[in-house]
Design a protein around this motif. Sequence first.
Motif, PDB file in Angstrom:
ATOM      1  N   UNK A 178      27.067  18.342 -47.911  1.00 61.50           N
ATOM      2  CA  UNK A 178      25.875  17.846 -46.880  1.00 61.50           C
ATOM      3  C   UNK A 178      24.603  17.725 -47.916  1.00 61.50           C
ATOM      4  N   UNK A 179      24.042  16.650 -47.790  1.00 63.87           N
ATOM      5  CA  UNK A 179      22.912  16.314 -48.746  1.00 63.87           C
ATOM      6  C   UNK A 179      21.881  15.461 -47.587  1.00 63.87           C
ATOM      7  N   UNK A 180      20.450  16.077 -47.849  1.00 62.20           N
ATOM      8  CA  UNK A 180      19.455  15.490 -47.041  1.00 62.20           C
ATOM      9  C   UNK A 180      18.968  14.212 -47.511  1.00 62.20           C
ATOM     10  N   UNK A 181      19.060  14.265 -48.876  1.00 65.59           N
ATOM     11  CA  UNK A 181      18.382  13.053 -49.641  1.00 65.59           C
ATOM     12  C   UNK A 181      19.400  11.743 -49.296  1.00 65.59           C
ATOM     13  N   UNK A 182      19.274  10.664 -48.611  1.00 71.59           N
ATOM     14  CA  UNK A 182      20.052   9.605 -48.385  1.00 71.59           C
ATOM     15  C   UNK A 182      20.334   8.727 -49.646  1.00 71.59           C
ATOM     16  N   UNK A 183      19.408   9.012 -50.517  1.00 67.51           N
ATOM     17  CA  UNK A 183      19.668   7.900 -51.729  1.00 67.51           C
ATOM     18  C   UNK A 183      20.798   8.747 -52.608  1.00 67.51           C
TER      19      UNK A 183
END
Length: 718
Positions: A268-273
Motif C-alpha cells: 500500500x502506498x499513499x503517493x499516487x506517483x
Amino acid sequence: MSDRHELILTCPKGLENLLLAEASELGLEDAREQVAAVRGQATLEVAYRLCLWSRLANRVLLVLRRFPTQTAETLYQGVHELDWSEHLAADGSLAVEFSGVGSGIDNTHFGALKVKDAIVDRLRTHGGQRPAIDKLNPDLRVHLHLERGQAVLSIDLSGHSLHQRGYRLQQGAAPLKENLAAAILIRAGWPRLAREGGALADPMCGVGTFLIEGAMIAADIAPNLKRERWGFSNWLGHVPAIWAGLCSEAQARAEAGLARAPLWIRGYEADPRLIQPARNNIERAGLAEWVRIYQGELATFEPRTDKGQKGLVICNPPYGERLGDEASLLYLYQNLGERLRQACLGWEAGIFTGAPELGKRMGLRSHKQYAFWNGALPCKLLLFQVEPQNFVTERREQQAVPTARLSEGAQMFANRLRKNLRTLGKWARREGVECYRLYDADMPEYALAVDLYRDWVHVQEYAPPRSIDPLKAQERLMDALAALPQALEVPQERIVVKRRERQSGTRQYERQAARGEFLEVAEGGVKLLVNLTDYLDTGLFLDHRPLRLRIQREAAGKRFLNLFCYTATATVHAARGGARSTTSVDLSRTYLDWARRNLALNGFSDRQRLEQADVMEWLRNDRGEYELIFIDPPTFSNSKRMEGVFDVQRDHGELLDLAMARLAPGGALYFSNNFRRFSLDEDLASRYLIEEISGTTLDADFQRNNRIHRAWMIKAGK
C-alpha cells in the motif's frame, strides 16, 4: 588454474553475519567474516552459484594472487608477473578498481593506473596490440585491494553490483538497495513464514522492493536469474557448461516455485506517483501474479486476516535526517503502531528505521533489534510480535481503541496543556478569539510554542541550547508530541509540527513544504487565511492581535500605510475599520498575493494599494501622506531585489525618519518588532513624541511571554 579458488564476497556493512551463513549454505568453505565482506574457498561452480543465488552480496571476487608490496614498482611487478593471457585476450577490454593506500601509493587513481599498466604491458603484442579500457562493460574487471603492505589481486565475477537485479528501473526518493531489503526480510523471519504459507504486507511500500524481494524468496527464484551480462562472460577462464547447468537448475526451480499457489503479498502506498513505477517493477520481475500494489493511506491499511491468515508486516517508514523532521514524523509512527495493534493481531512485524526513538513510540515492545547500515546512516530493524501482552498502551473508559501510554514527563506536559486550555479557553470564548497561543515554553524542559487555530494545533519547537544533550532534548520533544493529541483531544492529523531556530535574512519566510492548503479563520470581524504547513510562520502573527484591533478602531476615514506588510492582516483590519484608503508594501510577491486574497476574502478589493518594493527605497520615493502608519519589520532582511541588508537595530532610525516624513499632521505611527535585544535610538525622542505601548498590545495568551514583541506609538514632535 587450480580447481579451488579463494573468494571474497563484499556486502553492505552490517550484513557480514548473514552473508556468511548464506555463502556457507551455497558451498563456500572455510568461510569467515571480514569488514563488509566474507572470505573463503570454493570451486568455480560454487563461485558461479554465489553469483546467481546470493541475495546479500555486492560482488564475488576471485582472488588471483596475494603478494607483499612496498613501493609502486613492486606493486607493478607483482601484477605484471601473472600470466594475464589466461584471463584476457590482447584485443579485449579492461577496467581496474583499486582500494587502499600505502606502500608508495598516494591515491586510488594512481594505484589503478599502475595495475592497468602492468596488465597492458604484459599483454601487449609485438605488433603493438593491447587491451582497451572500458569502465562500463569491460571483458575483464580487475580489483586490487592494498592493506598494510599486502596486495590482494582479484577478478570481479559479478560485473555490476549484484544488488542490481534489473527489475527496478524506477525508484522513489530514498530507496533501499535490493540486497539490504533481502537482508531485512531474512532477519525478520520471512523465509520461515513463507515456508509456512504466511502473508507479507508493506503499508508504505514505495516502489515495492520489499515485496519483490519477498516474493522471490517465497517462490525460490534466484535473485540474479535474469541478468544477461556478468563479469565472467568474456573472461578466458569461464566454463560455459558449468554456468549453463546452474542456470538450467535455477530456471527449473523458479518455474516450479511460480507454479505453486501464490502467497498473499500486498503493498500500500499513499503517493499516487509511485503506484505505476511499483507495478512496472513487479512486472519486470515476473511477479505480477504474486504481488499486488494499491494506493492507500496508512489509516486504511488492512492486511488479510480471513481464515486465520497470519504473516509479516514489513516497512521502512520515513525517518528524516534532522531532529525537526523526526518530530513531524512522530504521529506517523504512532499511527503505524495503532494500525498494527488494531488490524494485525497475531502477525509479526519488522520496522526498519534510522530513528529508533520514533520506533519506540509505536506502543509495542520490540522483542529483537538488529543493527544495519543504510549507506552511511546507522539504522535498526525493530521486530515485534503483535500480541496484546506486548502492547505498551493505556485504555480510557470512553475509548474503544488503546492509545500509547504517556511517560511521566509527557503526563506532566499534558496536565499543563489541560490547565492552560481551561483558563485560556474561557477567555477565548468570551472574547470571540479563534486563534491563540496555548503554551509557550511554560515548562523550560518542554521548549515548545503551541498555538490553536480553530480545531488545528500548530507546534513550533524552539532549538535547544547547545548545553542540552540532543538525545535528551529529542526524548522530551517526543514526550510532548505524544501528549498533545490526548491532552487536547485533537486528531493527530490536525497537529502540525515545525522547528524554530534563530533565523537570519528571510529564512523565516522561506517555503518549508508545498501543500498549498489554507484555513480560513476569524478575528475581530474579519476573515483571514492561514497556512499551517508550508512556511515556518502561518501568515498570522498571533501576538499582534491587540494592535491589529487597535488599528481597526482608529482607521475610520484615514489613509493607512502598512510597511513590511507580510500578508496584510493589519490592512484588512484597517479596511474593516473604514480606512479611506490603504497602501501595503512588501518585497515578497508570494506574501502580496496572499495579502490580495485576504483583502478579497473580506470584499476589500478596491482602494487597496499593494506595492512590491524594498520598503526603504519605496519610502525615499513616495510622496503620499498617511494619517495611520504601521511598521513591523523583520530583525534582518535581504533579497536579490534590494541593495544591502536591512538590520532593524542599525536601520530603524532611518526607517522611522523616512516614515515620519510621510505621516500627516495629527497622525500616529505604530512601530513594533520582536528582536529581543532591541534598543530604541534615544535620538528619536528629541524629534518625535514617543510612547511605549508594549503592555497594552499583549492579550492574555501572551502575558506569560511579555517579551514576544515591543511596540511604540510615535507622533510628530511639538
